[in-house]
Design a protein around this motif. Structure first.
Motif, PDB file in Angstrom:
ATOM      1  N   SER A 126       0.842  -1.181   0.000  1.00  0.00           N
ATOM      2  CA  SER A 126       0.000   0.000   0.000  1.00  0.00           C
ATOM      3  C   SER A 126       0.885   1.241   0.000  1.00  0.00           C
ATOM      4  N   ALA A 130      -0.706   4.700   4.683  1.00  0.00           N
ATOM      5  CA  ALA A 130      -1.885   3.838   4.744  1.00  0.00           C
ATOM      6  C   ALA A 130      -1.895   2.993   6.010  1.00  0.00           C
ATOM      7  N   LYS A 137      -7.329   2.738  -1.030  1.00  0.00           N
ATOM      8  CA  LYS A 137      -7.946   3.212   0.208  1.00  0.00           C
ATOM      9  C   LYS A 137      -9.188   2.404   0.573  1.00  0.00           C
ATOM     10  N   ASP A 175      -7.326   6.078   6.258  1.00  0.00           N
ATOM     11  CA  ASP A 175      -6.601   6.470   5.048  1.00  0.00           C
ATOM     12  C   ASP A 175      -5.221   7.043   5.344  1.00  0.00           C
TER      13      ASP A 175
END
Length: 542
Positions: A126, A130, A137, A175
């Motif tokens: 990712s 993150a 996301k 996020d």
């Protein structure tokens, strides 16, 4: 309060000695109802217990945040010097080295801790920042969640905030790593899966209450919504521990009622070299407490436990370019790893221990050219040994000084007493006296140590160097399986995939269950949210 060793290093008071010895004594004396002593065979191998093929398993995953290969070289030589050991003496970790890990994120060759931990937790790449979400996301199921849904007990042990990137990536979905208030809510069970964590020990109390909350929890709460999650957690059945005396009542895990929320500092627990043993437990004590408590909780269960243990502040020492703090953080982690191994060796439950880093921090080099001429082939561990406190601690002392003679305070208290630097130059003292930016003061102090020790740093951030993988099991067949899958060089995601397979977890199905988790920041916190990737957040421990 201190006396002096033969090299001038202050010793802990007698109570400190007891706190160092006590964890080992507890390990040895744990009740027979919990631990089964194993005896070595004549060839030195371990005797496998009768439940060799039992499905019950324990998984302890260690993360040495920010520790690269040079951290081990530096610490090994430091330890040899500090304890007058032979040049072939090695750390506990050195005995269990099996390979190396590639660390890149999905969006950069240099990862941050969030993407690095998510790679372990979700077994996928990712972006930097993150927390438990994929590169689009979308929340991804984690090892901890999968383990809990499969019947395992789960735990998190850290020396940073429990809401920080690594523990957050295993227990939450947001996020951006700055969303620590929301991470705290999810860790306590406020998301689609409900409570998934049985035990949390670390810092980060500030994200569980606000400054307007009940003062019995402190006065440094930072939640923007005014909520008191500690009070709510207690009402929901959590056992809460907020200081050293309450932690001691846990009796290193023998007197724990789960779920346990132990928040031992508002922010991060101090560096080990600055840690007041009367105020904060060591990582070793935290680890023993967690393993013992989870073992007791699962003794009558068909499933064992999954535990994450992070040597969190190795990373902070790297960000700050502080070699004195770095070596002591690595040693503190090494002791915790040894304690976990001792407990595993006394357990009849098949236990695997895997340790690696999310990344290296600081671009550390165990050498530095300090002149224009051809460099010397040396570095000096005695400079680190003689330092009594970190640059973080010393810069705070300077910032808080209210006296009339700041220059002499810096010379005699900070440089001579705390850092054992007596060959300081006038320009160095002048800079420290007039500079009001604490980061700049901290950098100067750490560079004064690094320069004199001839230790090099290339960055205050992370590097892309491959990091080491270590492993151990109390069962030979399990260790053989680890070597089969993780010996050699591997992507960080493969480590997560291996643990998922070992515990027979289906992370795809777990991801479906967490997909609807609230994970995006609200508008009030959206501006500048990406700035959290700037890990200079760690350079000053509030």
């Amino acid at each position: 309060m201190t006396n002096t060793s033969k090299r001038g290093q202050p010793r802990r008071a007698f109570h400190g000695t007891l706190r160092f010895v006590l964890p080992t004594l507890i390990v040895i004396l744990l009740g027979l109802n919990l631990w089964v002593q194993q005896f070595p065979l004549s060839d030195g191998s371990e005797l496998l217990s009768s439940n060799k093929h039992s499905k019950k398993k324990n998984v302890i995953f260690f993360v040495t945040d920010g520790m690269g290969p040079t951290s081990l070289s530096l610490t090994r030589s430091f330890r040899q010097y500090a304890h007058d050991l032979a040049i072939d003496d090695i750390l506990t970790l050195d005995k269990h080295l099996i390979g190396s890990s590639r660390t890149r994120a999905s969006d950069s060759l240099v990862t941050d801790s969030a993407a690095g931990a998510t790679a372990f937790a979700c077994a996928l790449k990712s972006y930097n920042g993150a927390i438990g979400v994929n590169s689009d996301k979308v929340p991804c199921g984690t090892l901890l969640e999968g383990a809990k849904l499969s019947g395992y007990h789960t735990g998190l042990v850290v020396t940073t905030r429990i809401t920080d990137a690594t523990p957050g990536s295993f227990s939450a979905h947001v996020d951006f790593r700055t969303q620590e208030d929301l991470i705290a809510e999810q860790q306590l069970g406020d998301y689609p899966l409900g409570r998934q964590v049985d035990l949390m020990i670390g810092g980060g109390r500030t994200h569980f209450y606000s400054s307007q909350s009940d003062r019995k929890y402190g006065s440094r709460g930072s939640r923007r919504d005014g909520r008191n999650l500690i009070e709510k957690a207690e009402k929901d059945g959590w056992s809460y521990v907020g200081d050293r005396s309450q932690f001691d009542q846990l009796q290193l895990g023998q007197n724990v009622s789960l779920p346990l929320l132990a928040l031992l500092a508002d922010y991060d627990i101090p560096f080990d070299m600055d840690r007041d043993e009367e105020e904060y437990p060591s990582l070793e004590e935290q680890t023993i407490t967690a393993i013992t408590a989870l073992s007791e909780a699962t003794k009558d269960s068909d499933k064992g436990f999954f535990l994450l243990v992070e040597g969190s502040r190795i990373d902070h020492a790297g960000h700050q370019n502080d070699p004195s703090a770095q070596v002591r953080e690595v040693l503190a982690f090494d002791r915790a790893f040894q304690a976990a191994k001792d407990l595993a060796d006394r357990s009849e439950v098949e236990t695997i221990m895997i340790s690696t880093s999310d990344h290296e921090t600081g671009g550390l080099a165990a050498s530095r050219q300090v002149t224009k001429s051809y460099p010397e082939y040396v570095w000096y561990p005695e400079v680190l040994y003689n330092a009594r406190h970190s640059g973080e601690y010393c810069s705070k002392q300077i910032a808080n000084y209210k006296g009339d003679d700041k220059k002499n305070f810096i010379k005699h208290e900070i440089l001579e007493q705390n850092l054992h630097i007596t060959d300081y130059r006038d320009e160095e003292v002048d800079f420290l006296t007039r500079e009001n930016n604490r980061n700049a003061v901290q950098d100067k102090l750490n560079d004064m140590i690094s320069f004199r020790a001839q230790i090099g740093w290339s960055t205050h951030g992370h590097s892309a160097v491959d990091v080491n993988i270590y492993a151990y099991s109390n069962k030979k067949h399990a260790m053989d399986d680890i070597l089969k899958h993780l010996q050699g060089n591997h992507a960080n995601t493969e480590i997560g995939s291996y643990m998922a397979g070992y515990m027979d977890l289906d992370l795809v199905q777990v991801s479906k269950k967490v997909r609807d988790t609230r994970h995006s920041p609200d508008k009030s916190s959206a501006p500048g949210i990406n700035s959290v990737i700037d890990e200079y957040y760690h350079r000053i421990n509030a």
